[in-house]
Design a protein around this motif. Sequence first.
Motif, PDB file in Angstrom:
ATOM      1  N   GLU A 124     -81.866  30.095  -4.310  1.00 17.68           N
ATOM      2  CA  GLU A 124     -81.715  28.704  -4.728  1.00 17.68           C
ATOM      3  C   GLU A 124     -82.859  27.854  -4.183  1.00 17.68           C
ATOM      4  OE1 GLU A 124     -80.423  24.938  -5.941  1.00 17.68           O
ATOM      5  OE2 GLU A 124     -79.891  26.946  -6.664  1.00 17.68           O
TER       6      GLU A 124
ATOM      7  N   GLU B 285     -81.417  30.030 -15.284  1.00 19.00           N
ATOM      8  CA  GLU B 285     -81.184  30.984 -14.204  1.00 19.00           C
ATOM      9  C   GLU B 285     -80.572  30.299 -12.985  1.00 19.00           C
ATOM     10  OE1 GLU B 285     -81.458  34.398 -13.965  1.00 19.00           O
ATOM     11  OE2 GLU B 285     -81.536  34.085 -16.126  1.00 19.00           O
ATOM     12  N   ARG B 286     -80.990  29.061 -12.764  1.00 17.22           N
ATOM     13  CA  ARG B 286     -80.419  28.309 -11.636  1.00 17.22           C
ATOM     14  C   ARG B 286     -78.938  28.030 -11.872  1.00 17.22           C
ATOM     15  NH1 ARG B 286     -82.992  22.694  -9.141  1.00 17.22           N
ATOM     16  NH2 ARG B 286     -81.748  22.680  -7.223  1.00 17.22           N
ATOM     17  N   ALA B 287     -78.580  27.721 -13.110  1.00 19.61           N
ATOM     18  CA  ALA B 287     -77.175  27.478 -13.440  1.00 19.61           C
ATOM     19  C   ALA B 287     -76.344  28.753 -13.256  1.00 19.61           C
ATOM     20  CB  ALA B 287     -77.053  26.969 -14.865  1.00 19.61           C
ATOM     21  N   LYS B 288     -76.889  29.901 -13.673  1.00 24.78           N
ATOM     22  CA  LYS B 288     -76.182  31.174 -13.496  1.00 24.78           C
ATOM     23  C   LYS B 288     -75.983  31.466 -12.006  1.00 24.78           C
ATOM     24  CE  LYS B 288     -78.066  33.301 -17.703  1.00 24.78           C
ATOM     25  NZ  LYS B 288     -78.952  34.386 -18.216  1.00 24.78           N
TER      26      LYS B 288
ATOM     27  N   GLY C  73     -75.799  29.284  -9.623  1.00 20.44           N
ATOM     28  CA  GLY C  73     -74.780  28.369  -9.116  1.00 20.44           C
ATOM     29  C   GLY C  73     -73.369  28.838  -9.445  1.00 20.44           C
ATOM     30  N   ALA C  74     -73.192  29.385 -10.642  1.00 23.02           N
ATOM     31  CA  ALA C  74     -71.874  29.891 -11.041  1.00 23.02           C
ATOM     32  C   ALA C  74     -71.472  31.077 -10.170  1.00 23.02           C
ATOM     33  CB  ALA C  74     -71.891  30.285 -12.514  1.00 23.02           C
ATOM     34  N   ARG C  75     -72.426  31.970  -9.911  1.00 26.20           N
ATOM     35  CA  ARG C  75     -72.123  33.129  -9.060  1.00 26.20           C
ATOM     36  C   ARG C  75     -71.862  32.681  -7.623  1.00 26.20           C
ATOM     37  NH1 ARG C  75     -76.593  35.388 -11.791  1.00 26.20           N
ATOM     38  NH2 ARG C  75     -77.842  35.305  -9.883  1.00 26.20           N
ATOM     39  N   TYR C  76     -72.548  31.645  -7.179  1.00 24.46           N
ATOM     40  CA  TYR C  76     -72.319  31.133  -5.820  1.00 24.46           C
ATOM     41  C   TYR C  76     -70.900  30.574  -5.680  1.00 24.46           C
ATOM     42  CZ  TYR C  76     -73.477  28.980  -1.331  1.00 24.46           C
ATOM     43  OH  TYR C  76     -73.498  28.634  -0.003  1.00 24.46           O
ATOM     44  N   ASN C  77     -70.448  29.877  -6.705  1.00 22.95           N
ATOM     45  CA  ASN C  77     -69.072  29.361  -6.688  1.00 22.95           C
ATOM     46  C   ASN C  77     -68.062  30.500  -6.632  1.00 22.95           C
ATOM     47  OD1 ASN C  77     -69.976  26.711  -6.824  1.00 22.95           O
ATOM     48  ND2 ASN C  77     -69.818  26.612  -9.051  1.00 22.95           N
ATOM     49  N   ARG C  78     -68.335  31.555  -7.383  1.00 27.53           N
ATOM     50  CA  ARG C  78     -67.438  32.716  -7.344  1.00 27.53           C
ATOM     51  C   ARG C  78     -67.477  33.364  -5.962  1.00 27.53           C
ATOM     52  NH1 ARG C  78     -68.076  38.433 -10.669  1.00 27.53           N
ATOM     53  NH2 ARG C  78     -66.111  39.342  -9.957  1.00 27.53           N
TER      54      ARG C  78
END
Length: 297
Positions: A77, A226-229, A231-236
């Motif tokens: 990130e 890619e940054r949005a993806k 971020g989604a994986r970080y939330n998971r």
Amino acid sequence: MRVTQGMLANNSLRQISSSYGRMGNLQDQLSTGKKINRPSDDPVVAMKGMQYRTNLTEVEQYKRNLSEAYQWMENSEGGIEHATQVMQRARELLLQAKNGTNSAEDAKAIGVEIEQLKKDLQGVANTQVAGRYIFNGTKTDSAPVDASGTFNPAAADYKISVSKGVELEVNVNALEAFGGKIGGAGNNLFQTLQGIVDDINTNGKMTKGDQLLSNLDEHFDKLNAERAKLGARYNRLELIDDRIGQQEVTANRILSDNEDADIERVITDLKMQESVHRAALSVSSRIIQPTLMDFLR
């Protein structure tokens, strides 16, 4: 059956020895805080303890894996954030270079700065964490951008096991973030930036400015995607971290219920056993007391 003095003495000594054994077990429980100190004390508790410890060890390993995953994602990130700022600056310079009023010196200065921005982005793509390249997929021992400036990253995802049966992709796809087919060609971000520099240096006044700007914007969109993806994986990852934390608490509680002694009860039992033992010693002293000398007197 005739009961002899020897039989009474032997039986008394055997009971006193057993009393010492029970006191010893209670004292061991009190000093260690555990119900058992060897498997033979209670095979069932020992067997369950092995299973519970295995489960707890797995949970602790997953927590260590989560720390590694956080490290990869947070550094990725940070790299993308820096790359975004660099690309914004490159876009500003490109718009400035498209201005037909720039002098030759101004155009040259813009080209020099964009060249430096390209090298800075190459440094971002070659970011290392603990000696491993985080933007090169599973080939963490080699740089995605070599010494000649060639960009050739690995396409495979770097995954970390974060829970039983769950592997989470923790890296950023460098081919999507910095590469990809842009403008109908296989130009990666570094080639696009070099194309801007070449156009400035060759023509003084840009002839491909509109196309290069469009290509740069496409790169910017891909980087943001890619940054949005990520971020989604970080939330998971945070959700998994919370669940693993709950599992660790449960595993520790179950292990404690299985193995830890009830200290209050152990102290009470030990006091009772000491009282019984003192009474047994008192009685035994009277049973064993008569000897041959007593009869001879």
